[in-house]
Design an enzyme around this catalytic site. Structure first.
Site, PDB file in Angstrom:
ATOM      1  N   ARG A  60       0.794  -1.231   0.000  1.00 21.46           N
ATOM      2  CA  ARG A  60       0.000   0.000   0.000  1.00 21.46           C
ATOM      3  C   ARG A  60       0.829   1.285   0.000  1.00 21.46           C
ATOM      4  NH1 ARG A  60      -4.691  -1.545   4.048  1.00 21.46           N
ATOM      5  NH2 ARG A  60      -2.808  -2.136   5.112  1.00 21.46           N
ATOM      6  N   LYS A 200      15.142 -26.285   4.155  1.00 21.00           N
ATOM      7  CA  LYS A 200      16.427 -26.273   4.870  1.00 21.00           C
ATOM      8  C   LYS A 200      17.254 -27.466   4.413  1.00 21.00           C
ATOM      9  CE  LYS A 200      14.750 -24.031   9.094  1.00 21.00           C
ATOM     10  NZ  LYS A 200      15.600 -22.882   9.378  1.00 21.00           N
ATOM     11  N   GLU A 234      13.763 -21.553  20.465  1.00 26.53           N
ATOM     12  CA  GLU A 234      14.236 -20.223  20.074  1.00 26.53           C
ATOM     13  C   GLU A 234      14.517 -19.411  21.325  1.00 26.53           C
ATOM     14  OE1 GLU A 234      12.426 -18.609  16.203  1.00 26.53           O
ATOM     15  OE2 GLU A 234      10.750 -19.490  17.264  1.00 26.53           O
ATOM     16  N   ASP A 253       1.964 -21.864  15.098  1.00 30.83           N
ATOM     17  CA  ASP A 253       3.071 -21.179  14.421  1.00 30.83           C
ATOM     18  C   ASP A 253       4.170 -22.147  13.993  1.00 30.83           C
ATOM     19  OD1 ASP A 253       4.409 -18.712  13.629  1.00 30.83           O
ATOM     20  OD2 ASP A 253       5.796 -19.072  15.291  1.00 30.83           O
ATOM     21  N   HIS A 258       5.777 -26.592  10.336  1.00 35.77           N
ATOM     22  CA  HIS A 258       7.190 -26.983  10.246  1.00 35.77           C
ATOM     23  C   HIS A 258       7.488 -28.330  10.918  1.00 35.77           C
ATOM     24  CE1 HIS A 258       7.522 -22.944   8.918  1.00 35.77           C
ATOM     25  NE2 HIS A 258       7.703 -22.370  10.081  1.00 35.77           N
TER      26      HIS A 258
HETATM   27  C1  BG6 Z   1       8.383 -18.979  11.341  1.00 31.29           C
HETATM   28  C2  BG6 Z   1       7.624 -18.633  12.586  1.00 31.29           C
HETATM   29  O1  BG6 Z   1       7.573 -19.697  10.459  1.00 31.29           O
HETATM   30  O2  BG6 Z   1       9.514 -19.747  11.694  1.00 31.29           O
HETATM   31  C3  BG6 Z   1       8.507 -17.872  13.546  1.00 31.29           C
HETATM   32  O3  BG6 Z   1       6.493 -17.852  12.254  1.00 31.29           O
HETATM   33  C4  BG6 Z   1       9.773 -18.643  13.827  1.00 31.29           C
HETATM   34  O4  BG6 Z   1       7.830 -17.579  14.757  1.00 31.29           O
HETATM   35  C5  BG6 Z   1      10.435 -19.088  12.531  1.00 31.29           C
HETATM   36  O5  BG6 Z   1      10.645 -17.793  14.556  1.00 31.29           O
HETATM   37  C6  BG6 Z   1      11.582 -20.024  12.808  1.00 31.29           C
HETATM   38  O6  BG6 Z   1      12.303 -20.256  11.642  1.00 31.29           O
HETATM   39  P1  BG6 Z   1      13.831 -20.609  11.691  1.00 31.29           P
HETATM   40  O7  BG6 Z   1      14.184 -20.860  10.261  1.00 31.29           O
HETATM   41  O8  BG6 Z   1      14.544 -19.441  12.286  1.00 31.29           O
HETATM   42  O9  BG6 Z   1      13.955 -21.822  12.556  1.00 31.29           O
END
Ligand code: BG6
Length: 506
Positions: A60, A200, A234, A253, A258
């Site tokens: 935008r 990855k 994390e 998330d 993942h």
């Molecule tokens: C994202 C999430 O999909 O993956 C984040 O929304 C997370 O919250 C991230 O931090 C982690 O990815 P990576 O590659 O740093 O392990």
């Protein structure tokens, strides 16, 4: 045609990259500057993109092409993950960067985009190929696809594909509804649902490790594997994404997408070839075999956590509820641990423990496969009988693989000690691995969907987490229940202890 060796499919490895334009919706957002443009720049640096390659950013904010180029230069050089920034390559790359301001809901924006694409096609000879990348607010995905359809740019002279960022829906119903909307405009085979974990190198290497070697596969089943632990920890908090995160939570998330994909890669059956369809079919089959909990089983098998404030290394760290954009009584999980079972012959009865969280003591992602103990200990009490054989696949950082086993300690007597056989990517290959986004963008440009998820996989993983989401919606523990900088709530340890297991100390 698949070649004899499924890991040497020429299409995938020769990387003949067709010319195209990548249209990014949400170009002023974080993902574009942190991941997408650095990945595309890097591909240009490595001469993986055709010279006529172009990017059109849309969002935008009003900006000219040049302003967009100037704005992106700094983040691209900053987020280039251990690769050099070359001024000449940037100049070439920036010439192919274009920008348009427009509202996703405004039909005029698509008419303008159509005109821009025609112009770029002429000047940069992109052959009419377009990769649309949706990286806006998820609520705008269906609107953008409909806009492209109505303006007649979802089809054209070259190929047209649609990449959709996560999250794909917020539950099973919304994921299905979104898919239907996208399929009104794009053929399913042209919809690329991205899950960057699948891009990855270390996650791809799970397939090479399992199916390129003969020695592990015979052990890869319930007879030898005691349980599997998948950790994605994390140390960061929600980093300015509080508003999104308080709607999403850790289970949605990280686990729904993942980590269930990682689990599927660990547990799937070998595919007969490395064709996109074949690999995805096996992944999907595994995801569908995950036992869906009854609501009465959720308490025993899933633990939610939320971090509270703490003092770490002399600094005050805010709790989740004190983060910007987060409500002071937010009830969402920033930590989630789940025990899954796979109902098939290979894995019956083997627990797959998955945990993830923000503000844990360190950033580390790994899969630990714990094997059964030796059936009889001939060394009596002389060994460290409590140390199991472990195979650890390290996703990040320090990417590699370790096998832990017992060895005789030098000296008199027969004392055993755990030791480790290690493979490290860095020292073994001595070259930089491409980032997940480099791999996945290149794959989408080449029309290779092997590492993308498919609607049936997305639905199966929503099915696996939905009972937990339902229960957590109504019954939450007292949050916060772990201090920032610790390994999550005690209930998570208790969940494993009930089956005689413990989280690995990493
Ligand atoms: C994202 C999430 O999909 O993956 C984040 O929304 C997370 O919250 C991230 O931090 C982690 O990815 P990576 O590659 O740093 O392990």
């Amino acid at each position: 045609m698949p070649t004899e060796n499924p890991f040497q499919d020429p299409l995938r490895f020769e990387r003949r990259v067709p010319e195209c334009t990548v249209v990014i919706f949400g170009a002023n957002g974080d993902l574009t500057k942190r991941k997408l443009l650095p990945a595309l720049y890097r591909l240009m640096y490595e001469r993986r993109l055709s010279p006529g390659f172009a990017v059109v950013g849309i969002s935008r904010t009003a900006m000219s092409d040049d302003q967009f180029r100037d704005k992106m230069r700094d983040p691209v050089s900053r987020y280039l993950e251990d690769s050099p920034f070359d001024e000449d390559v940037w100049k070439g790359f920036a010439q192919g960067l274009f920008y348009m301001s427009g509202d996703v809901a405004d039909p005029a924006a698509y008419a303008a985009l159509a005109a821009r694409l025609r112009e770029i096609e002429q000047t940069r000879k992109t052959g009419g190929n377009v990769l649309f990348y949706l990286s806006t607010q998820p609520s705008q995905y269906a609107i953008a696809a409909a806009g492209l359809g109505a303006a007649g740019i979802a089809n054209g002279q070259g190929w047209r594909r649609l990449v959709v960022e996560k999250p794909f829906g917020s539950d099973l119903g919304s994921a299905r509804a979104l898919s239907h909307k996208l399929q009104e405009v794009f053929a399913e085979s042209d919809v690329y649902r991205i899950d960057h974990y699948l891009g990855k190198e270390t996650v791809q290497n799970i397939l090479a490790f399992r199916f390129g070697n003969g020695i592990f596969e015979p052990l890869w089943n319930r007879r030898y594997v005691n349980h599997v632990q998948i950790t994605a920890a994390e140390s960061i908090g929600v980093e300015g994404r509080g508003a999104y995160y308080q709607e999403s939570g850790a289970l949605r998330d990280m686990i729904q997408n993942h980590l269930l994909q990682v689990m599927a890669t660990i547990a799937m059956e070998p595919s007969a070839t490395f064709e996109p369809g074949a690999v995805r079919d096996e992944r999907a089959k595994l995801l569908r075999s995950i036992r869906v909990m009854k609501s009465g089983e959720v308490r025993e098998n899933a633990v939610a956590g939320q971090y509270g404030p703490a003092r770490i290394g002399g600094a005050e760290v805010p709790g989740f509820r004190q983060e910007a954009g987060v409500a002071p009584d937010a009830r969402i999980d920033t930590y989630a641990a789940v025990t899954f079972f796979v109902d098939n012959w290979r894995w019956a009865g083997v627990p797959f423990y998955i945990r993830t969280g923000k503000r844990l003591p360190k950033r580390v992602s790994e899969i630990a496969i714990q094997f059964n103990d030796a059936p009889h200990s001939v060394f009596g009490g002389n060994g460290d009988g409590t140390t199991p054989n472990l195979l650890i696949l390290r996703i990040q950082p320090e990417e590699g693989i370790s096998l832990k086993f017992l060895s005789k300690q030098p000296g008199a007597g027969m004392n055993l000690r755990p030791v480790s056989m290690d493979f490290n990517y860095g020292s073994s290959f001595g070259e930089r691995s491409p980032s997940a986004y480099e791999t996945l963008l290149l794959d989408a440009i080449q029309g290779d969907a092997t590492l993308y998820t498919r609607q049936d996989m997305v639905e199966a993983s929503w099915q696996a987490v939905e009972p937990i989401l339902h229960v957590w919606r109504n019954q939450q523990p007292d949050f916060p229940n772990y201090a920032a900088g610790t390994w999550g709530p005690p209930a998570s340890d208790q969940m494993l202890a009930r089956r005689g297991h413990a989280w690995r100390r990493i």
